[in-house]
Write a protein that holds these residues in place. Structure first.
Motif, PDB file in Angstrom:
ATOM      1  N   LEU A   1      -2.231  -6.241 -12.467  1.00  0.00           N
ATOM      2  CA  LEU A   1      -2.217  -5.591 -11.174  1.00  0.00           C
ATOM      3  C   LEU A   1      -2.008  -4.090 -11.360  1.00  0.00           C
ATOM      4  O   LEU A   1      -1.101  -3.663 -12.065  1.00  0.00           O
ATOM      5  N   ARG A   2      -2.835  -3.340 -10.714  1.00  0.00           N
ATOM      6  CA  ARG A   2      -2.733  -1.882 -10.819  1.00  0.00           C
ATOM      7  C   ARG A   2      -1.992  -1.328  -9.610  1.00  0.00           C
ATOM      8  O   ARG A   2      -2.134  -1.814  -8.497  1.00  0.00           O
ATOM      9  N   ALA A   3      -1.208  -0.287  -9.874  1.00  0.00           N
ATOM     10  CA  ALA A   3      -0.472   0.374  -8.802  1.00  0.00           C
ATOM     11  C   ALA A   3      -0.209   1.820  -9.211  1.00  0.00           C
ATOM     12  O   ALA A   3      -0.308   2.177 -10.393  1.00  0.00           O
ATOM     13  N   ALA A   4       0.157   2.631  -8.225  1.00  0.00           N
ATOM     14  CA  ALA A   4       0.384   4.055  -8.474  1.00  0.00           C
ATOM     15  C   ALA A   4       1.642   4.302  -9.296  1.00  0.00           C
ATOM     16  O   ALA A   4       1.719   5.269 -10.050  1.00  0.00           O
ATOM     17  N   GLN A   8       5.694   0.182  -7.009  1.00  0.00           N
ATOM     18  CA  GLN A   8       4.581  -0.453  -6.305  1.00  0.00           C
ATOM     19  C   GLN A   8       4.027  -1.628  -7.112  1.00  0.00           C
ATOM     20  O   GLN A   8       3.637  -2.647  -6.544  1.00  0.00           O
ATOM     21  N   LYS A   9       4.004  -1.476  -8.432  1.00  0.00           N
ATOM     22  CA  LYS A   9       3.523  -2.564  -9.288  1.00  0.00           C
ATOM     23  C   LYS A   9       4.397  -3.795  -9.113  1.00  0.00           C
ATOM     24  O   LYS A   9       3.911  -4.910  -8.946  1.00  0.00           O
ATOM     25  N   TYR A  10       5.723  -3.603  -9.136  1.00  0.00           N
ATOM     26  CA  TYR A  10       6.636  -4.736  -8.973  1.00  0.00           C
ATOM     27  C   TYR A  10       6.552  -5.337  -7.578  1.00  0.00           C
ATOM     28  O   TYR A  10       6.704  -6.536  -7.405  1.00  0.00           O
ATOM     29  N   GLU A  11       6.288  -4.491  -6.573  1.00  0.00           N
ATOM     30  CA  GLU A  11       6.100  -5.010  -5.220  1.00  0.00           C
ATOM     31  C   GLU A  11       4.849  -5.894  -5.156  1.00  0.00           C
ATOM     32  O   GLU A  11       4.868  -6.955  -4.533  1.00  0.00           O
ATOM     33  N   LYS A  12       3.774  -5.469  -5.825  1.00  0.00           N
ATOM     34  CA  LYS A  12       2.547  -6.268  -5.847  1.00  0.00           C
ATOM     35  C   LYS A  12       2.770  -7.590  -6.575  1.00  0.00           C
ATOM     36  O   LYS A  12       2.268  -8.631  -6.152  1.00  0.00           O
ATOM     37  N   ILE A  13       3.514  -7.530  -7.670  1.00  0.00           N
ATOM     38  CA  ILE A  13       3.829  -8.752  -8.415  1.00  0.00           C
ATOM     39  C   ILE A  13       4.627  -9.698  -7.530  1.00  0.00           C
ATOM     40  O   ILE A  13       4.338 -10.899  -7.464  1.00  0.00           O
TER      41      ILE A  13
END
Length: 91
Positions: A1-4, A8-13
């Protein structure tokens, strides 16, 4: 998962984990895994888990699957196998 950024990456996970149905996560595994995940997902922050129930859930599965209490654990075997393998020369 890509994030800024990392947050944000951990939120997407987290979102991915919470949106994946338990039945999909546990596909191919005994029903007890789905039961466990549904149980713990339903706990509120201040709930005290019924550890006896959860242990029994997996103890019964262990017995039903025909495992024996030999007190030899997978990680113990792996550590032992790693310790007896000769070191490979570097270079």
């Amino acid at each position: 998962l890509r994030a800024a950024n990392k947050k944000q990456k951990y939120e997407k996970i987290s979102e991915k984990k919470m949106s994946t149905p338990v039945e999909l996560l546990c596909k191919g595994f005994p029903q007890e895994f789905a039961t466990y995940l549904n149980y713990v997902r339903a706990l509120r922050f201040d709930d005290k888990p019924d550890y006896g129930y959860l242990r029994k859930l997996f103890r019964d599965l262990f017995i039903r699957e025909g495992f024996q209490y030999d007190y030899v654990f997978d990680w113990t075997i792996l550590k032992y196998q790693e310790s007896i393998q000769p070191e490979r020369p570097q270079g």
